[in-house]
Design a protein around this motif. Structure first.
Motif, mmCIF file in Angstrom:
data_model
loop_
_atom_site.group_PDB
_atom_site.id
_atom_site.type_symbol
_atom_site.label_atom_id
_atom_site.label_comp_id
_atom_site.label_asym_id
_atom_site.label_seq_id
_atom_site.Cartn_x
_atom_site.Cartn_y
_atom_site.Cartn_z
ATOM 1 N N ARG A 167 0.817 -1.204 0.000
ATOM 2 C CA ARG A 167 0.000 0.000 0.000
ATOM 3 C C ARG A 167 0.855 1.261 0.000
ATOM 4 O O ARG A 167 0.550 2.251 -0.660
ATOM 5 C CB ARG A 167 -0.928 -0.009 1.226
ATOM 6 N N ALA A 168 1.951 1.233 0.785
ATOM 7 C CA ALA A 168 2.782 2.431 0.905
ATOM 8 C C ALA A 168 4.207 2.034 1.259
ATOM 9 O O ALA A 168 4.457 0.948 1.785
ATOM 10 C CB ALA A 168 2.223 3.379 1.970
ATOM 11 N N VAL A 169 5.133 2.946 0.961
ATOM 12 C CA VAL A 169 6.542 2.792 1.308
ATOM 13 C C VAL A 169 6.892 3.882 2.310
ATOM 14 O O VAL A 169 6.715 5.072 2.022
ATOM 15 C CB VAL A 169 7.441 2.915 0.063
ATOM 16 N N TYR A 170 7.361 3.480 3.491
ATOM 17 C CA TYR A 170 7.826 4.445 4.482
ATOM 18 C C TYR A 170 9.338 4.564 4.354
ATOM 19 O O TYR A 170 10.056 3.557 4.373
ATOM 20 C CB TYR A 170 7.459 3.990 5.897
ATOM 21 N N THR A 171 9.833 5.804 4.256
ATOM 22 C CA THR A 171 11.259 5.982 3.998
ATOM 23 C C THR A 171 11.777 7.261 4.646
ATOM 24 O O THR A 171 11.032 8.234 4.823
ATOM 25 C CB THR A 171 11.520 6.011 2.477
ATOM 26 N N MET A 172 13.058 7.250 5.001
ATOM 27 C CA MET A 172 13.758 8.432 5.512
ATOM 28 C C MET A 172 14.951 8.666 4.594
ATOM 29 O O MET A 172 16.067 8.249 4.889
ATOM 30 C CB MET A 172 14.226 8.214 6.949
ATOM 31 N N PRO A 173 14.770 9.340 3.455
ATOM 32 C CA PRO A 173 15.844 9.446 2.470
ATOM 33 C C PRO A 173 16.952 10.417 2.838
ATOM 34 O O PRO A 173 18.039 10.353 2.252
ATOM 35 C CB PRO A 173 15.104 9.920 1.215
ATOM 36 N N THR A 174 16.700 11.317 3.781
ATOM 37 C CA THR A 174 17.707 12.334 4.123
ATOM 38 C C THR A 174 18.063 12.229 5.601
ATOM 39 O O THR A 174 17.244 12.545 6.465
ATOM 40 C CB THR A 174 17.184 13.739 3.798
ATOM 41 N N VAL A 175 19.280 11.777 5.892
ATOM 42 C CA VAL A 175 19.781 11.504 7.242
ATOM 43 C C VAL A 175 18.875 10.461 7.915
ATOM 44 O O VAL A 175 18.075 10.763 8.803
ATOM 45 C CB VAL A 175 19.935 12.775 8.088
ATOM 46 N N HIS A 176 19.063 9.251 7.461
ATOM 47 C CA HIS A 176 18.275 8.108 7.915
ATOM 48 C C HIS A 176 18.523 7.819 9.390
ATOM 49 O O HIS A 176 19.626 7.963 9.890
ATOM 50 C CB HIS A 176 18.665 6.893 7.061
#
Length: 444
Positions: free
Chosen positions: A223-232
């Protein structure tokens, strides 16, 4: 009497472990013994322990059984703050503050009290905030390369609430949420509460394995992708422009939503464009002021595709209506007058200095970190169990987080997450040296 359901057994064990009724280190019944005692199938008993392990409450040891974990520091659910000795340093949770912030707060509160519109702060604002307050946040977001209309911004009581209301509005129990195999513990907690299935995506030194993400989205109804692309958090990576374009392409081709967490993005001075800028039609961007201003300032926001604003607003109204008026006035005042931007600059300098301290103190150890972040991912030796190491450090007055808190799949790396922001710099240096000495003293 009907036998207890799988969920009831999990909840019973979880409550007993959290309350201390089943203390850390206790060995739980074998899978077969649990199945007999609770009149459940062996496969169900295995599922009970797997769920407890995913919650970070137990650890399974091949050939030895299942044990209640030592919970020293932040475990992703509740922080255990008790220590057997006086505390030396809390490296389990980032609570950054800067010298002079208390005076800044006093001045801001005095200014609010003196304003002619002070009474308005006592009234209930519309769910998601007043338009002029949303506009202040939208203007601030231009600094993050996000150009959005105020109507697409919702104000919340912190980033966690923003993430909560977005997931509540846009998912249903049983939906699949793709996440990095190591990720923010708060999303694990929300998934367990909302009944979402976390699908871990393998991680590489430079970001998630996007080929694996594409296969996952091809084979499962993500359904969705959870991501922290900047300073994970916890690994510190910043996805380059090419990887961001590829992630967006996967989401578009597989018709997935993107939930982008920008909590620590302010620490990277020159990041590539946010995913929200690359794919505004499907990206929900959440962030707040806890890490860049103060952890007690529970003020956050969600930037949404226009067609999703109404549904998320209903979710916010049902949850808590939004950020309180007094907090909103304080936060938007600091956003508008440049205080937040100045504090972010100071935070970047502070984080870089703390990373210098950490690199010197931990030289030669297995360290992964962004050069200007507040976290360090510290790999351990094969003979060092993270929960045992955390317990040994607690005996020295040092709180840390183990990899269990961040693991979204069955694999639990032998690693610790160190939060550098809370101790004063001089105390941080001494704490890291003591941490190193304690870890290196653990026998093979």
């Amino acid at each position: 009497m009907r036998p207890p359901s799988y969920k009831a057994v999990v909840d019973e064990f979880a409550a007993a472990i959290r309350s201390g009724a089943i203390p850390a280190g206790d060995r739980l019944p074998t899978h077969r013994a649990l199945a007999r005692e609770r009149r459940i199938a062996l496969a169900t008993a295995t599922r009970v322990y797997a769920e407890l392990a995913a919650m970070g409450l137990v650890v399974g040891e091949p050939g030895r059984g299942t044990y209640v974990r030592e919970r020293s520091g932040y475990d992703g659910l509740e922080p255990s703050r008790g220590l057997p000795v006086p505390r030396v340093a809390d490296l389990s949770f980032n609570q950054p503050l800067a010298p002079g912030q208390t005076d800044l707060l006093r001045e801001a509160l005095s200014a609010l009290a003196a304003t002619g519109d002070a009474e308005a702060l006592l009234y209930q604002h519309p769910p998601g905030g007043r338009r002029r307050d949303r506009a202040v946040v939208a203007t601030y977001l231009l600094e993050r390369d996000i150009d959005t209309a105020p109507r697409d911004v919702l104000l919340t009581g912190g980033t966690q609430q923003a993430l909560d209301v977005v997931l509540r509005a846009l998912t249903r129990p049983g939906d699949v949420l793709a996440v990095d195999a190591l990720s923010y513990p708060g999303v694990k907690l929300l998934a367990s509460v909302l009944g979402l299935e976390l699908a871990p995506v393998p991680v590489t030194p430079t970001g998630p394995d996007l080929d694996a993400l594409d296969r996952l989205c091809r084979d499962r109804p993500v359904r969705a992708v959870y991501t922290m692309p900047t300073v994970h958090n916890p690994l510190g990576w910043v996805l380059d422009g090419e990887r961001r374009e590829r992630l967006v392409a996967v989401a578009r081709s597989r018709d997935c939503l993107i939930v982008e967490d920008g909590t620590y993005a302010f620490l990277e001075p020159s990041p590539p464009p946010p995913l929200r800028t690359l794919a505004p039609e499907r990206t929900c961007y959440v962030a707040g002021l806890s890490k860049n201003v103060a952890p007690g300032l529970r003020f956050g926001f969600a930037v949404l595709p226009g067609g999703l604003v109404e549904g998320v607003t209903r979710s916010l109204r049902a949850a808590a209506w939004g950020a309180p008026g007094l907090v909103t006035a304080l936060a938007t005042g600091w956003l508008a007058d440049g205080t937040v931007t100045r504090l972010e600059r100071a935070r970047r300098e502070d984080a870089a200095a703390r990373q210098d301290i950490a690199r010197a103190a931990l030289a030669g150890m297995d360290v992964t970190a962004h050069p200007a972040s507040y976290t360090v991912w510290l790999g351990l030796e094969p003979h060092q169990r993270p929960d045992h190491v955390a317990a040994a450090l607690a005996e020295e007055g040092i709180l840390v987080s183990t990899a269990d808190a961040f693991a979204t799949g069955p694999h639990r790396p032998r690693a610790l997450r160190l939060a550098l922001a809370t101790p004063p710099p001089d105390e941080l240096r001494g704490a890291l040296h003591r941490l190193r000495t304690t870890i290196e003293a653990i026998p093979p």
